[in-house]
Each structure stands twice: as structure tokens, then as C-alpha cells.
Design an enzyme around this catalytic site. Sequence first.
Site, PDB file in Angstrom:
ATOM      1  N   LYS A 182       0.842  -1.173   0.062  1.00 26.98           N
ATOM      2  CA  LYS A 182      -0.125   0.034  -0.210  1.00 26.98           C
ATOM      3  C   LYS A 182       0.967   1.214  -0.112  1.00 26.98           C
ATOM      4  O   LYS A 182       1.575   1.636   0.912  1.00 26.98           O
ATOM      5  CB  LYS A 182      -0.868   0.015   1.341  1.00 26.98           C
ATOM      6  CG  LYS A 182      -2.043   1.016   1.147  1.00 26.98           C
ATOM      7  CD  LYS A 182      -2.579   1.445   2.538  1.00 26.98           C
ATOM      8  CE  LYS A 182      -1.996   2.725   3.033  1.00 26.98           C
ATOM      9  NZ  LYS A 182      -2.086   3.985   2.183  1.00 26.98           N
ATOM     10  N   GLU A 257       9.516   1.038  11.068  1.00 24.55           N
ATOM     11  CA  GLU A 257      10.456   2.090  10.747  1.00 24.55           C
ATOM     12  C   GLU A 257       9.793   3.339  11.119  1.00 24.55           C
ATOM     13  O   GLU A 257       8.821   3.839  10.295  1.00 24.55           O
ATOM     14  CB  GLU A 257      11.156   2.110   9.661  1.00 24.55           C
ATOM     15  CG  GLU A 257      12.599   2.825   9.566  1.00 24.55           C
ATOM     16  CD  GLU A 257      12.498   4.300   9.022  1.00 24.55           C
ATOM     17  OE1 GLU A 257      12.202   5.179   9.923  1.00 24.55           O
ATOM     18  OE2 GLU A 257      12.464   4.433   7.835  1.00 24.55           O
ATOM     19  N   CYS A 291      12.872  11.046   7.881  1.00 24.04           N
ATOM     20  CA  CYS A 291      12.505  10.364   9.396  1.00 24.04           C
ATOM     21  C   CYS A 291      13.969  10.545  10.106  1.00 24.04           C
ATOM     22  O   CYS A 291      14.081  10.623  11.572  1.00 24.04           O
ATOM     23  CB  CYS A 291      12.141   8.957   9.300  1.00 24.04           C
ATOM     24  SG  CYS A 291      13.116   8.008   8.395  1.00 24.04           S
ATOM     25  N   GLU A 388       8.977  15.770  16.631  1.00 37.70           N
ATOM     26  CA  GLU A 388       9.354  15.746  15.253  1.00 37.70           C
ATOM     27  C   GLU A 388       8.588  16.556  14.547  1.00 37.70           C
ATOM     28  O   GLU A 388       7.239  16.515  14.446  1.00 37.70           O
ATOM     29  CB  GLU A 388       9.292  14.309  14.776  1.00 37.70           C
ATOM     30  CG  GLU A 388       9.577  14.028  13.405  1.00 37.70           C
ATOM     31  CD  GLU A 388       9.556  12.721  13.058  1.00 37.70           C
ATOM     32  OE1 GLU A 388      10.244  12.005  11.913  1.00 37.70           O
ATOM     33  OE2 GLU A 388       8.590  12.005  13.332  1.00 37.70           O
TER      34      GLU A 388
END
Length: 488
Positions: A182, A257, A291, A388
Site C-alpha cells: 500500500k 521504521e 525520518c 518531530e
Amino acid sequence: MANPAQEIKFTKLFINNEFVDSQSGKTFPTINPANGKKIADVSEGSKEDVDIAVKAAQKAFELSSEWRSLDGSARGKLMNRFADLIERDANILANIETLDNGKSFDDSLFDIQMSCDTLRYYAGFCDKIHGNSIPSDGNMFSYTRKEPIGVVGQIIPWNYSILMISWKFGPALAAGCVIILKPAQQTPLSALYIAALSKEAGFPNGVINVINGYGDTGSAIAAHPDIQKVAFTGSIKVGKLVMETAAKTNLKKVSLELGGKSPLVVLDDANLDDAVEAAHNGIFSNAGQNCCAASKTYVQEGIYEKFVLKAAEMARNRKVGSGFEKDIQQGPQIDQAMFDRIMTFIEYGKSDGATLEAGGKRWGNEGYFIEPTVFSNVTEDMKIAQEEIFGPVQSILKFKTLDEVIQRANKSDFGLAAGIFTNNINDAMKFAHSVQAGSVWVNTYDAVTPQTPFGGYKQSGIGRELGMEGLEPYLEVKSVSIKLPAKY
């Protein structure tokens, strides 16, 4: 050649080597983040489409199937042919990626080349996956086999969509698994084009399937009882939901992750210009949508002021604009939601007392562009230092000693990556061995290669991708013991 008018050929679901409409007939738009305009309408998959794809994948995974009958070396040749086709169509794919994601055309080409490198790296493993013979007790001949786990679900993000396809496809195909992928709803177009190339390469029916959709499509993959493993790259919040959903069904294997708030430490003895440039690229590459971005830049007090001046100047000179323009260094954020989130964090930085050295505003009057932004005098209690941001916002913090900065870096809930600039090898090794992070870079940053495992400590994830370690989540280990009539 860069072409903003690239024709979009593939917009449906890819199941059993065919492009098909979704069962519901629903579609959703994918948007060009450089101008906010629709590129195309894409088929929207649902649980019913996931069920159909899983059945096709199960058939492809039967012991008597064409896929399972391939020798490892033949599987490797197939993967290399796949990489060759991606490389052949690199310009087309780069145009699609830049349209759908917004990154510069050159950055898209870079991602595509690294994707080819990753597929070729794992193609080399196909005939080298083997077990061991074991000197077990009881007059037994014992050995292990490493077998593909089966049908795997893979859910990838929008920031490096082509690259993430190779990170997921490479080890799964090398192991002999079959795939339900996906892509992110923001960037489905490159995955669909690559799916078409997988058919051209000769992958048998059902080995690779691509289901576009939103969160409910990903949830259907995580929950499906006939999917044996799910790999997810994305936010911590969604990663936890994926893990929870997987545990409620068949206790499938999960690799995650997730996010990061990665420290880059610059000691007084470092080469200042090299450190400033690495810190700049470490946070502003891909418009900060990375990331493992160097989102907390720690600079030792002796060079702090000089570093801030140089960092601010470099940010002000960074060239922002459409990814199809020449020499562009920074494109737009992916969508309105991310644009709004980043602008909110910039306001947090101002209100919390950080010093705005550069940027801080929208760039241009259309699309989702943000000026490269630099804050100095950032402290650990500020939101921009704790959370973040996932955008082009550099936070520069001051520290006195190496021991102090290691302690501060390790207080984070994240642990994806870290870096240090110093000419003292003892300080570099102390930091590398003490910091809680899955990747540590010395006098460089974001040096990710197919050969080096990548993943996080703490809430930055579970498991590793890339390297030999990236294969393990896609393999089951079987022990076989045979009673011998006598010792030989």
C-alpha cells in the site's frame, strides 16, 4: 529530462499482474504539492480489494507455483531485470515522483538510482540464503532451513516513495515472499508505474500487488489473517496502531521504521564549514521530510555563534521552488496538512523564546512551500526541540561538554539516528558507542547505503531494513533433526 507534463498511464489497482478498478469503484485525487492542483484520480482500494489481492498472492506462493519453483539464482536474475527496467525508465519515474511528491527532479533521479542499487544488492542474496548443519545431541543429524514467511503486507510513506518500495521489495523478493503493497495516498503514482515494470520484468501473477488507499486500506492489510508479516514505515502513532491490529488477528510478524528527533553534535575542534554544510543538508534535504533528519543540531559553546551565522546564511541562500526548475534545492511540503503543522511549530519556536535567524514564512503564493528556517538559542524544553516537525526547521542548541550532550541526546523517546563532527577519534568513538541510536555517522550525516542496516532504538521502531539484517524479517527458520541408526 524533466517534464512537468509527464503522461500518467497507471491509476488503478494492480492485482494479479493486471490493473483493475476497485470493487467499490471509488477514486481519490492525487495532488501536485507545487501548485495544489489535481494530477489524476486514482482507484481507492478497500478491504474487499485487499482480500482479492491476498488470494492472488496465496496462489502465487503455493509450492507448485511458478514463483516457488524458481531457483534462487533465477529469482536473482528476475530482480536484476526489474532494476534494469526501473533504470531504463528513470526519467519517466523521476517526472512522476516530482509531480506527485514535489521533490526536485535531480533528487528523484538520485532516489531511483539508489532504489536500483538496493534491488541489485538483494538480488545477490537470492542464491545465498541458507541454514546450518548442527552437531546436536542424541545421535541426530540436524540442520536448519530458512524459508520465506509467505504473504507479506508492506505500507510505505510519501517522503521517499520509490526508495521505500525498493527497501521493502528487495528483501521480500530475495527471500521468496509475495507482496501486498500500500503506497501512501499522497504519492501512489510511482508505485503503480513500478508495478507495471514488475510485470514487464516477468514476475509471475500474484507475486507483486499494489493497493492504493487510505488508512482503512492499511488497517485491512495489518488485520488480514492470511498475511504473515507486515512492514510499516511512517509515524509512531500509526505504527502503534499497525502493531496493535496485527496482534489482534494472527500475531503476524511486524517491523516498524518510525519517527526520529535525531541529534547532530558539533564539537569545537570540528571543521566548521564541513559541519555547517552537513547540518544544513541533514535537516533541509527533501524539504525536511526525512525520518532521520538532523533536527536537533547541538553545537559546542566555543564555536556556537560562528556556526549560527554560517547556518543562517546558508539557509537564506537555499534555492526554493518547483522541482522541475533548474538547480532547485528545496521543493514544497507534501500537502496542506503538513504545511499547516510545520507553520504551527515555527510559531511555537517564536513564542517559546527561540531566536529566528532565517526563514519562518511561506515561500511564494501557491503550493505548500516554506522558507528554510533556522532557530538559535533553542532549549530542551521547547516544542521544536522535543517533537518531530518533519519540515525545513533547523533548531540549534548549545552545550558545554561531550558527556553533557550525550546525556541530553539520550533523554529523547526517539533513537533513529545521530551524528557527530570532531577531529578527535576518542570523542567520536565515545559518542558512537554511548548514544542510543540505530545509525551513527561520524564527520558525515545520513550516509545510508543498501549494505548498512537501518532502523531505530526506542520509539523509532522495531527491526532493521537494508543490509543482511533486512532479510531476516522475511524468513522463518526451520530445524530438521534426523535420527541416525549409528554414529558415523
